[in-house]
Motif scaffolding. Structure first.
Motif, PDB file in Angstrom:
ATOM      1  N   HIS A   1       0.852  -1.196   0.000  1.00  0.00           N
ATOM      2  CA  HIS A   1       0.000   0.000   0.000  1.00  0.00           C
ATOM      3  C   HIS A   1       0.887   1.245   0.000  1.00  0.00           C
TER       4      HIS A   1
ATOM      5  N   ASP B   1       2.081  -3.521  -6.862  1.00  0.00           N
ATOM      6  CA  ASP B   1       1.122  -4.610  -7.038  1.00  0.00           C
ATOM      7  C   ASP B   1       1.495  -5.792  -6.135  1.00  0.00           C
TER       8      ASP B   1
ATOM      9  N   THR C   1       0.296  -8.654  -5.915  1.00  0.00           N
ATOM     10  CA  THR C   1       0.218  -9.970  -6.556  1.00  0.00           C
ATOM     11  C   THR C   1       1.548 -10.334  -7.231  1.00  0.00           C
TER      12      THR C   1
ATOM     13  N   ASP D   1      -6.944  -6.375   5.900  1.00  0.00           N
ATOM     14  CA  ASP D   1      -6.815  -6.134   4.460  1.00  0.00           C
ATOM     15  C   ASP D   1      -5.669  -5.181   4.134  1.00  0.00           C
ATOM     16  N   ILE D   2      -5.137  -4.483   5.144  1.00  0.00           N
ATOM     17  CA  ILE D   2      -3.899  -3.738   4.943  1.00  0.00           C
ATOM     18  C   ILE D   2      -2.706  -4.666   5.184  1.00  0.00           C
TER      19      ILE D   2
ATOM     20  N   PRO E   1      -4.608  -8.013  -1.392  1.00  0.00           N
ATOM     21  CA  PRO E   1      -4.977  -9.086  -2.305  1.00  0.00           C
ATOM     22  C   PRO E   1      -3.767  -9.619  -3.073  1.00  0.00           C
ATOM     23  N   GLY E   2      -3.615 -10.945  -3.075  1.00  0.00           N
ATOM     24  CA  GLY E   2      -2.544 -11.559  -3.852  1.00  0.00           C
ATOM     25  C   GLY E   2      -1.205 -11.585  -3.152  1.00  0.00           C
TER      26      GLY E   2
ATOM     27  N   ASP F   1      -1.601  -8.381 -17.698  1.00  0.00           N
ATOM     28  CA  ASP F   1      -1.140  -7.548 -16.580  1.00  0.00           C
ATOM     29  C   ASP F   1      -1.932  -6.261 -16.457  1.00  0.00           C
TER      30      ASP F   1
ATOM     31  N   PHE G   1      -9.122  -1.491  -1.848  1.00  0.00           N
ATOM     32  CA  PHE G   1      -8.161  -2.514  -1.460  1.00  0.00           C
ATOM     33  C   PHE G   1      -7.783  -2.460   0.027  1.00  0.00           C
ATOM     34  N   VAL G   2      -8.210  -1.424   0.739  1.00  0.00           N
ATOM     35  CA  VAL G   2      -7.988  -1.438   2.192  1.00  0.00           C
ATOM     36  C   VAL G   2      -9.271  -1.844   2.931  1.00  0.00           C
ATOM     37  N   LEU G   3     -10.345  -2.066   2.187  1.00  0.00           N
ATOM     38  CA  LEU G   3     -11.625  -2.378   2.834  1.00  0.00           C
ATOM     39  C   LEU G   3     -11.856  -3.883   2.890  1.00  0.00           C
TER      40      LEU G   3
ATOM     41  N   ARG H   1     -10.376 -10.921  -6.059  1.00  0.00           N
ATOM     42  CA  ARG H   1      -9.834  -9.678  -5.506  1.00  0.00           C
ATOM     43  C   ARG H   1      -8.353  -9.536  -5.897  1.00  0.00           C
ATOM     44  N   ALA H   2      -7.622 -10.643  -5.872  1.00  0.00           N
ATOM     45  CA  ALA H   2      -6.220 -10.590  -6.303  1.00  0.00           C
ATOM     46  C   ALA H   2      -6.146 -10.265  -7.795  1.00  0.00           C
TER      47      ALA H   2
ATOM     48  N   ALA I   1      -6.702  -6.642  -8.164  1.00  0.00           N
ATOM     49  CA  ALA I   1      -5.531  -5.876  -7.738  1.00  0.00           C
ATOM     50  C   ALA I   1      -4.459  -5.892  -8.830  1.00  0.00           C
ATOM     51  N   HIS I   2      -4.294  -7.037  -9.461  1.00  0.00           N
ATOM     52  CA  HIS I   2      -3.275  -7.137 -10.507  1.00  0.00           C
ATOM     53  C   HIS I   2      -3.595  -6.194 -11.671  1.00  0.00           C
TER      54      HIS I   2
ATOM     55  N   TRP J   1      -4.446  -2.020  -9.329  1.00  0.00           N
ATOM     56  CA  TRP J   1      -3.883  -1.549  -8.049  1.00  0.00           C
ATOM     57  C   TRP J   1      -3.333  -0.133  -8.190  1.00  0.00           C
ATOM     58  N   ASN J   2      -2.521   0.060  -9.200  1.00  0.00           N
ATOM     59  CA  ASN J   2      -1.876   1.360  -9.379  1.00  0.00           C
ATOM     60  C   ASN J   2      -1.481   1.526 -10.838  1.00  0.00           C
TER      61      ASN J   2
END
Lengths: 383, 261
Positions: free
Chosen positions: A136, A141, A143, A282-283, A287-288, B67, B132-134, B174-175, B178-179, B182-183
């Motif tokens: 975070h 990422d 994952t 979750d922090i 995920p992954g 990706d 992703f923090v929830l 969820r993973a 994120a992949h 995420w960003n």
């Protein structure tokens, strides 16, 4: 038995309203709570405490890397190691560089090689992925964490052992010229340690590479399981592992009597586990970050890290920490070493909000009344 | 409704289909666990609905080459080829909306109509929550509007850990999300400069009370896709097709029939 002194450099001055809240101490806890003037004093004290381990006869000292948290004030373990090199004579274990978090793993290859050459070959190089919260922090990422870790590790070890320049063309890193100056002094490279909480994948990886595996923040059951798995993995990979490849890292507090030690330790274990390590699950585990095999067990667990407050007495009972008179602590380490089969003991003597005087007395008692008797089981560090 | 498997250049994809008529491909969102929904049944009264699980989600295989949502868009062009569908209506919800828009910028001629429901893909001007923090329960609370729906979704999320199959699917999806997202968080900074390539008529639909991706994003999409029709659904959060199935499907149907005149 080899003895190491670990320091996490926690921030002990978090305000009461944060301590009483359920808010995360990682990622989002505002850095306005960090007071640089008090920070200055704190760093002087913590650096002196690390040097104290060396003076008290420990085989080495341990530093680590964490980010955006009151849990620890060492975003760069290499900076701290650099400060300690001229003040110490023993090993300096960097546990570890979070290589997956680096934009460029070659920076780690260079920095650790510098430290190794300057220190005359006293560096132990730990490699970690960084904890979930740090994905975070850096917007990385989660994952890809394992893949990046393995590729970064492979690149660093090759950069240390194979004369450059050579080309690296990986999935995450693509480099036309790999040719770091300096190269490490220890040959073929500094000893590599793998600190972990016991994930099956990490245990197997460390055993396969014949590295030293260091168990952190775990109960005795988990430690026993991980060490057994390590020995089995070593057999599977064609050799018999040595106790010097297994280390246990644990908060320790030694005082005159068991009652006194436990009473004082409780307060600081509470701060460590219930404030400094506090974050939503979750922090903690984005995920992954965990494999699909282990994620359901960890994320669905009703207890454990990230699942709410823990009882310090329960932590002491389950081996998350040691507190007692020198005799009790000596007897515990001796018994666990023979039961669990580790040859490296890494004590975190300052933990939570534990003060300097308590630290001094605890380290002194440990060095004079615990360590010497356990030296009999001395093992040599591999490679 | 029937279920089948399709091999798309080596990746096995699970596809649900129902109905007949013009093909409509439904691209699901991040929180979708692979169910066939009442909204899909309603759409199947007028369309041949095709609902794949994205690679990496629910019952489809992983595809290690993917990706980004942009990679996924190319995968879907291969999937359309494999299905022999030359031209389709694309309806995407949330993550699927972003995907639908991206596909329509790569091969605009393959898309007869583009329907974006609470679409991710653009960066909101105001701060938005970080999914992703929830926790699952916090997310369920956030994406539903009506108190009953919210309570039911929260309860379901809380019980999910007791159902290994559903929990495993949730964690894997969820993973996979994120992949992809995420960003940059749930958007592609390059998408706005590509949207001019879209040629299909566009419907932008949003729940008025969306607290995950705010309705202000609907205006952004409208500005980037001039001529798009905008439907704001009252009393709906992030999932208008679930919370206001009747109104949302009627708006989709009206849009589709409009284009046929």
């Amino acid at each position: 038995m080899q003895f190491f002194g670990f320091h996490l450099m926690p921030y002990p001055y978090l305000p009461d309203e944060h301590r009483r809240s359920r808010d995360s101490t990682w990622v989002t806890l505002s850095n306005r709570h960090f007071d640089p003037a008090r920070g200055h004093q704190l760093y002087q004290r913590y650096l002196a405490e690390l040097v104290r381990y060396d003076q008290a006869g420990f085989d080495g000292i341990c530093v680590n890397e964490h980010h955006q948290t009151g849990y620890g004030l060492m975003p760069s373990p290499n900076v701290v190691a650099g400060l300690l090199v001229p003040q110490t004579r023993g090993k300096i274990a960097i546990l570890g560089n979070a290589v997956s978090l680096r934009d460029h793993p070659l920076r780690v290859a260079e920095e650790v090689a510098m430290l190794d050459v300057i220190s005359g070959g006293r560096i132990i190089s730990g490699f970690v992925r960084g904890i979930g919260a740090e994905y975070h922090t850096f917007g990385l990422d989660p994952t890809q964490s394992r893949e990046r870790f393995h590729e970064a590790h492979d690149l660093i070890v090759r950069a240390w052992t194979e004369p450059g320049p050579f080309e690296w063309y990986g999935r995450h890193y693509k480099l036309r010229y790999v040719n770091p100056w300096p190269r490490p002094l220890q040959q073929p490279h500094p000893p590599i340690w793998s600190p972990s909480q016991g994930s099956a994948e990490t245990v197997d990886w460390a055993a396969r590479n014949r590295y030293t595996y260091l168990q952190t923040f775990s109960d005795l059951g988990t430690i026993g399981r991980a060490f057994s798995e390590f020995r089995e993995a070593a057999q599977r990979h064609g050799y018999t592992s040595s106790p010097s490849q297994l280390g246990w890292s644990v908060p320790v507090y030694v005082a005159g009597t068991d009652t006194e030690a436990r009473r004082e330790a409780r307060v600081h274990l509470d701060y460590l586990f219930n404030t400094l390590l506090r974050m939503p699950r979750d922090i903690f585990f984005p995920p992954g970050y965990l494999t699909l095999r282990s994620a359901p067990r960890v994320m669905g667990a009703k207890r454990g890290l990230g699942a709410g407050p823990v009882d310090p007495d329960d932590l002491l009972e389950r081996g998350f920490a040691l507190a007692g008179s020198p005799g009790t602590v000596r007897e515990q380490i001796d018994r666990y070493a023979s039961e669990l089969g580790f040859g490296i003991f890494s004590g975190v003597f300052q933990f939570g909000s534990l003060g300097h005087e308590e630290f001094e007395r605890s380290v002194q008692l440990f060095a004079s009344d615990v360590m010497p008797a356990l030296r009999g089981a001395a093992t040599t560090l591999p490679g | 409704m029937s279920e089948r498997e399709l091999l798309v250049r080596g990746t096995r994809v699970r596809i649900l289909t129902a109905g007949s008529g013009d093909p409509l491909v439904y691209l699901h969102g991040a929180g979708d666990l692979g169910e066939w929904t009442p909204a899909l049944s309603a759409l199947a009264e007028h369309h041949a609905v095709v609902r794949p699980d994205h690679p990496g989600f629910s019952s489809s295989d992983d595809c290690p080459d993917i990706d980004s949502v942009h990679d996924l868009a190319f995968f879907y062009l291969d999937l359309l080829d494999e299905l022999g569908l030359d031209r389709v209506t694309l309806l995407g919800s949330s993550l699927g909306g972003w995907l639908a828009a991206d596909i329509a910028t790569i091969e605009p001629s393959r898309v007869s109509k583009l329907i974006l429901v609470s679409a991710a893909g653009l960066r909101a001007a105001e701060p938005v929550p970080d999914m992703f923090v929830l926790s699952a329960a916090e997310l369920a609370e956030l994406i539903h509007h009506a108190p009953d729906a919210r309570a039911a979704a929260v309860a379901e999320a809380q019980q999910r850990a007791d159902d290994p199959a559903a929990f495993g699917r949730y964690l894997r999806n969820r993973a996979a999300t994120a992949h992809l997202a995420w960003n940059p968080y749930l958007h592609d900074p390059k998408l706005p400069r590509r949207l001019h390539r879209v040629t299909a008529p566009v419907l932008i639909m949003w729940g008025r009370q969306d607290r995950l991706l705010p309705a202000s994003l609907a205006r952004q999409w409208s500005e980037l896709l001039p001529g798009a029709r905008l439907e704001i659904i009252d009393d709906a959060g992030h999932l208008p097709l679930t919370e206001q199935t009747g109104a949302a499907v009627a708006a989709v149907q009206a849009f589709c029939e409009d284009g046929e005149r």
